[in-house]
Design an enzyme around this catalytic site. Structure first.
Site, PDB file in Angstrom:
ATOM      1  N   ASP A  59     151.988 -12.765  37.937  1.00 17.44           N
ATOM      2  CA  ASP A  59     151.068 -12.950  38.751  1.00 17.44           C
ATOM      3  C   ASP A  59     151.715 -13.324  40.178  1.00 17.44           C
ATOM      4  O   ASP A  59     151.539 -14.456  40.786  1.00 17.44           O
ATOM      5  CB  ASP A  59     150.111 -14.248  38.538  1.00 17.44           C
ATOM      6  CG  ASP A  59     149.604 -13.660  37.004  1.00 17.44           C
ATOM      7  OD1 ASP A  59     148.684 -13.003  36.987  1.00 17.44           O
ATOM      8  OD2 ASP A  59     149.848 -14.243  36.006  1.00 17.44           O
TER       9      ASP A  59
ATOM     10  N   LEU B 233     148.410 -17.816  24.033  1.00 12.18           N
ATOM     11  CA  LEU B 233     149.551 -18.259  24.424  1.00 12.18           C
ATOM     12  C   LEU B 233     150.669 -16.812  24.045  1.00 12.18           C
ATOM     13  O   LEU B 233     150.359 -16.609  22.880  1.00 12.18           O
ATOM     14  CB  LEU B 233     150.366 -19.304  24.161  1.00 12.18           C
ATOM     15  CG  LEU B 233     149.600 -20.664  24.790  1.00 12.18           C
ATOM     16  CD1 LEU B 233     150.221 -21.951  24.261  1.00 12.18           C
ATOM     17  CD2 LEU B 233     149.475 -20.371  26.377  1.00 12.18           C
TER      18      LEU B 233
ATOM     19  N   HIS C  98     154.454 -17.201  28.385  1.00 16.62           N
ATOM     20  CA  HIS C  98     154.041 -18.625  28.813  1.00 16.62           C
ATOM     21  C   HIS C  98     155.128 -19.550  27.893  1.00 16.62           C
ATOM     22  O   HIS C  98     155.668 -20.393  28.777  1.00 16.62           O
ATOM     23  CB  HIS C  98     152.831 -19.140  27.884  1.00 16.62           C
ATOM     24  CG  HIS C  98     151.607 -18.294  28.426  1.00 16.62           C
ATOM     25  ND1 HIS C  98     150.927 -17.443  27.548  1.00 16.62           N
ATOM     26  CD2 HIS C  98     150.893 -18.295  29.709  1.00 16.62           C
ATOM     27  CE1 HIS C  98     149.685 -17.022  28.136  1.00 16.62           C
ATOM     28  NE2 HIS C  98     149.759 -17.372  29.238  1.00 16.62           N
TER      29      HIS C  98
ATOM     30  N   ARG D 113     145.286 -10.794  28.054  1.00 18.10           N
ATOM     31  CA  ARG D 113     144.246  -9.529  27.925  1.00 18.10           C
ATOM     32  C   ARG D 113     144.772  -8.523  27.201  1.00 18.10           C
ATOM     33  O   ARG D 113     144.110  -7.810  26.729  1.00 18.10           O
ATOM     34  CB  ARG D 113     143.953  -9.345  29.552  1.00 18.10           C
ATOM     35  CG  ARG D 113     143.011 -10.183  29.988  1.00 18.10           C
ATOM     36  CD  ARG D 113     142.730  -9.474  31.379  1.00 18.10           C
ATOM     37  NE  ARG D 113     141.814 -10.484  32.187  1.00 18.10           N
ATOM     38  CZ  ARG D 113     142.258 -11.467  33.000  1.00 18.10           C
ATOM     39  NH1 ARG D 113     143.554 -11.470  33.189  1.00 18.10           N
ATOM     40  NH2 ARG D 113     141.122 -12.201  33.680  1.00 18.10           N
TER      41      ARG D 113
HETATM   42  P1  AMP Z   1     147.644 -17.063  32.477  1.00 20.35           P
HETATM   43  O1  AMP Z   1     147.570 -17.902  31.263  1.00 20.35           O
HETATM   44  O2  AMP Z   1     147.693 -15.652  32.374  1.00 20.35           O
HETATM   45  O3  AMP Z   1     147.009 -17.745  33.433  1.00 20.35           O
HETATM   46  O4  AMP Z   1     149.327 -17.543  32.819  1.00 20.35           O
HETATM   47  C1  AMP Z   1     149.670 -18.537  32.919  1.00 20.35           C
HETATM   48  C2  AMP Z   1     151.042 -18.579  33.709  1.00 20.35           C
HETATM   49  O5  AMP Z   1     151.834 -17.901  32.542  1.00 20.35           O
HETATM   50  C3  AMP Z   1     150.920 -17.997  34.846  1.00 20.35           C
HETATM   51  O6  AMP Z   1     151.876 -18.622  35.872  1.00 20.35           O
HETATM   52  C4  AMP Z   1     151.446 -16.627  34.492  1.00 20.35           C
HETATM   53  O7  AMP Z   1     151.866 -15.861  35.703  1.00 20.35           O
HETATM   54  C5  AMP Z   1     152.678 -16.566  33.549  1.00 20.35           C
HETATM   55  N1  AMP Z   1     152.485 -15.493  32.793  1.00 20.35           N
HETATM   56  C6  AMP Z   1     151.535 -14.992  32.195  1.00 20.35           C
HETATM   57  N2  AMP Z   1     152.219 -13.817  31.620  1.00 20.35           N
HETATM   58  C7  AMP Z   1     153.516 -13.861  31.772  1.00 20.35           C
HETATM   59  C8  AMP Z   1     154.421 -12.978  31.371  1.00 20.35           C
HETATM   60  N3  AMP Z   1     154.243 -11.896  30.772  1.00 20.35           N
HETATM   61  N4  AMP Z   1     155.749 -13.181  31.886  1.00 20.35           N
HETATM   62  C9  AMP Z   1     155.899 -14.370  32.689  1.00 20.35           C
HETATM   63  N5  AMP Z   1     155.008 -15.178  32.987  1.00 20.35           N
HETATM   64  C10 AMP Z   1     153.801 -14.988  32.754  1.00 20.35           C
END
Ligand code: AMP
Length: 287
Positions: free
Chosen positions: A150, A33, A37, A187
């Protein structure tokens, strides 16, 4: 905060909460996180009675086994962060809990998945739709929070919610960036300090492209973007697209979308072994 690993237990808890009239906010994540998030979780905590976060590195949405294996997993740190944003429940299942048998289910999102992430990561959105559907069934949220980071995923989930009549409100928040512009991403933890610096060029090139939308053709902007990244010597461009902000279909000529007033600039590239994506919504009146 309660940590739950079993599907039947999260279902029972959520059913009881819903029956007692509580409003449930939900943020689906793959963990590691960061502030991107946390902004979603804070918004959920503010706007709902109960906030649920899921952490699940979903194997079915990875088209590259190495990417799945190397995806950062930082459970203890994540739990500490979740406690700072008033999260009530963490749902953190094992893969065997979610996929009790092999699923043959196939989703189709038509033109939406024929481009960009859908085109370059075969099966990715099928995996996303499968896990998001399962999580929505278990958690039955009133509101679900997603990130613009995303963008295409948000469009796919919107189509999914509509097509399957999920009774929830989908809320999208803007991309959170490092001070140097790099979009926060789990990542990024796999990048070296030098690569993190190099990766800031993705945001720089989006800004560069945004500034040229009014004067230049999409074709020439694409060429400039490719040349700019090539010059860094350390970024391998996978795609750069100028797309309609809702349908995400490629825009050949910015005049075509004048009536929607906005286009999405979307990029995917490799920095070393790590694949990164970013995007920017550009108001054509400002461009
Ligand atoms: P992930 O853990 O990468 O699958 O992301 C979980 C949620 O957090 C998804 O809805 C992503 O679009 C959102 N998210 C990830 N990185 C960001 C960011 N830098 N800014 C805004 N939302 C994010």
């Amino acid at each position: 905060m309660e940590v739950i690993k079993q599907v039947n237990i999260i279902r029972e808890k959520m059913q009881a909460l819903r029956c007692s009239g509580k409003r449930i906010g939900f943020v689906a994540t793959m963990g590691a996180l960061h502030e991107g998030h946390l902004q979603l979780l804070r918004a959920s905590a503010k706007e709902n009675d109960i906030t649920v976060c899921s952490i699940f590195v979903n194997p079915t949405q990875f088209n590259n086994p190495e990417d799945y294996k190397l995806y950062p997993r930082t459970s203890e740190q994540d739990i500490a962060l979740l406690k700072t944003v008033n999260c009530d429940y963490l749902f953190e299942p094992d893969a065997s809990e979610i996929y009790t048998q092999q699923t043959l289910l196939q989703f189709s999102f038509g033109a939406l998945e024929a481009v960009m992430e859908g085109e370059h990561r075969p099966g990715h959105f099928n995996g996303v739709a499968t896990i998001v559907s399962k999580l929505f069934h278990y958690i039955t949220p009133h509101r679900a929070y997603f990130g613009q980071k995303d963008l295409q995923q948000v469009a796919v989930v919107r189509q999914l919610v509509q097509a399957l009549s999920f009774d929830l409100e989908l809320i999208c928040f803007p991309t959170v960036r490092e001070q140097n512009g790099l979009a926060m991403s789990s990542r990024n933890k796999r990048l070296t300090e030098e690569q993190r610096q190099v990766a800031t060029n993705l945001y720089k090139v989006l800004q560069l492209a945004a500034g040229k939308l009014r004067e230049n053709s999409v074709q020439s902007i694409k060429q400039e973007v490719a040349a700019f990244l090539q010059d860094t010597g350390q970024i391998k461009l996978e795609y750069f697209e100028v797309a309609h902000p809702d349908t995400l279909q490629p825009v050949q000529n910015v005049q075509e979308v004048k009536e929607v007033k906005e286009v999405a600039l979307c990029i995917a590239a490799h920095v070393g072994e790590v694949r990164l994506i970013d995007n920017m919504l550009v108001n054509l009146n400002d461009a």
